[in-house]
Design a protein around this motif. Structure first.
Motif: not given
Length: 71
Positions: A31-35, A39-41
């Protein structure tokens, strides 16, 4: 006989708790990566560390179960 039941319950509850914890960590990380895809890494590496720490719980539970069985 009760030692075997206690060991099975300890390992079983630890496995269920680990599955629940891992599912929460991974779902929130996705969910955080989608938002914030930029900063997905960082989120992924933090998620991997969190999952590894959660996975330590059933390992310790199995050790405790073996101690219960053989002591």
């Amino acid at each position: 006989m009760t030692k075997y039941v206690a060991a099975a319950i300890a390992a079983g509850i630890a496995a269920l708790a680990t599955a629940y914890g891992n599912s929460k960590v991974i779902s929130k990380a996705i969910e955080s990566m989608a938002r914030q895809p930029e900063i997905a890494g960082e989120i992924r590496s933090t998620m991997i560390i969190g999952v590894a720490l959660i996975e330590a719980v059933p390992i310790l539970a199995v050790v405790v179960a073996f101690i219960i069985l053989f002591v």
